[in-house]
Design a protein around this motif. Sequence first.
Motif, PDB file in Angstrom:
ATOM      1  N   UNK A 101      46.664  14.275  23.684  1.00 17.46           N
ATOM      2  CA  UNK A 101      47.856  14.149  22.257  1.00 17.46           C
ATOM      3  C   UNK A 101      47.287  12.848  22.081  1.00 17.46           C
ATOM      4  N   UNK A 102      47.077  11.734  22.520  1.00 15.30           N
ATOM      5  CA  UNK A 102      46.575  10.166  22.166  1.00 15.30           C
ATOM      6  C   UNK A 102      45.217  10.719  21.626  1.00 15.30           C
ATOM      7  N   UNK A 103      44.249  11.517  23.092  1.00 15.35           N
ATOM      8  CA  UNK A 103      42.569  11.511  22.696  1.00 15.35           C
ATOM      9  C   UNK A 103      42.206  11.820  21.540  1.00 15.35           C
ATOM     10  N   UNK A 104      43.267  12.851  21.302  1.00 14.60           N
ATOM     11  CA  UNK A 104      42.928  13.839  19.780  1.00 14.60           C
ATOM     12  C   UNK A 104      43.405  12.790  18.704  1.00 14.60           C
ATOM     13  N   UNK A 105      44.466  12.239  18.681  1.00 12.90           N
ATOM     14  CA  UNK A 105      44.492  11.276  17.973  1.00 12.90           C
ATOM     15  C   UNK A 105      43.438   9.699  17.728  1.00 12.90           C
ATOM     16  N   UNK A 106      42.770   9.317  18.687  1.00  4.02           N
ATOM     17  CA  UNK A 106      42.079   8.942  18.547  1.00  4.02           C
ATOM     18  C   UNK A 106      40.600   9.294  18.116  1.00  4.02           C
ATOM     19  N   UNK A 107      40.521  10.392  18.174  1.00  6.88           N
ATOM     20  CA  UNK A 107      39.032  11.416  17.445  1.00  6.88           C
ATOM     21  C   UNK A 107      39.041  11.443  16.623  1.00  6.88           C
ATOM     22  N   UNK A 108      40.441  11.569  15.641  1.00 10.72           N
ATOM     23  CA  UNK A 108      40.890  11.973  14.745  1.00 10.72           C
ATOM     24  C   UNK A 108      40.711  10.127  13.146  1.00 10.72           C
ATOM     25  N   UNK A 109      41.197   9.383  14.443  1.00 11.75           N
ATOM     26  CA  UNK A 109      41.794   8.410  13.511  1.00 11.75           C
ATOM     27  C   UNK A 109      41.410   6.909  14.001  1.00 11.75           C
ATOM     28  N   UNK A 110      40.808   6.147  14.874  1.00 11.43           N
ATOM     29  CA  UNK A 110      39.668   5.541  15.434  1.00 11.43           C
ATOM     30  C   UNK A 110      39.552   4.856  14.063  1.00 11.43           C
ATOM     31  N   UNK A 111      38.951   3.704  13.805  1.00 10.19           N
ATOM     32  CA  UNK A 111      37.985   2.876  12.772  1.00 10.19           C
ATOM     33  C   UNK A 111      36.984   3.074  12.953  1.00 10.19           C
ATOM     34  N   UNK A 112      36.577   3.082  14.566  1.00  9.14           N
ATOM     35  CA  UNK A 112      35.255   2.915  15.324  1.00  9.14           C
ATOM     36  C   UNK A 112      34.842   4.810  15.119  1.00  9.14           C
ATOM     37  N   UNK A 113      33.787   4.806  14.771  1.00  9.31           N
ATOM     38  CA  UNK A 113      33.154   5.934  14.685  1.00  9.31           C
ATOM     39  C   UNK A 113      32.670   6.404  16.081  1.00  9.31           C
TER      40      UNK A 113
END
Length: 245
Positions: A101-113
């Motif tokens: 779940x954490x990686x999914x959240x980063x995949x969707x919302x991290x400021x860096x592409x």
Amino acid sequence: MRRRSRKDPVPDVRMTAVEALAAGWRDHPETVEWLRDQAVKCRDSWIREGAMRALGAQWPGDPAIAALLRDRATSDDTLNVREAALDALAAGWQDDPHTAPFLRERALTDESQTAQRKAVRALCARWPGEDDTRAVLHHHLNAGHWNEMVRDVALTELAAGWPDDPATATALVRHATDDEAASVREAAVTALGAGWRHDPRTGGVLRDRAEHDPDDTVRLAAVQALAPRPAAPAPDGPADEDAGS
């Protein structure tokens, strides 16, 4: 070794010294606390990155280390440190219920592409075939992620991981024709030619792209995808029986 990690003028040497210290003095009671401290407080991003890698390599599965890595993957102001934390989490805490779940959240919302792409690749590598992972890929494609490299990765991973899903072929057809980025259209065209030659839409899309795409790399990919594939060699027949048998 601690002195070398702080004083060496070459960043790679400083980072490697941190990792070597963790490997060589793993059982020393001060090592893990020193690394945790460096991971958060050190001003040198190379040392923070080395601490991420060392903690992940030497203490996989430790819940406290996982919490630290999640914090650094979110809060560190240097991209390489955040990416190192993501790598460590995916490799060492695959069975932790918080990791995917954490990686999914980063995949969707991290400021860096680039961090988003790393999280996407980690999800597809460590949790292949999962519906939640597929949903992340479709989100980036359906919402038209602003960065073409994220769309490219999402499309490529979707084609590789969900070839039997009808929605995959539909996404490939759409992005082969409509995506504004030539690199994404090329990826879609190549995937269609490799895995969906029998889909009734594929031939028309490839011919259209070969003739009308404004980018020459896409036209070339479409022409190559349309080329006939060599027939598979016939299987060897049964070995000849010995004469006279």
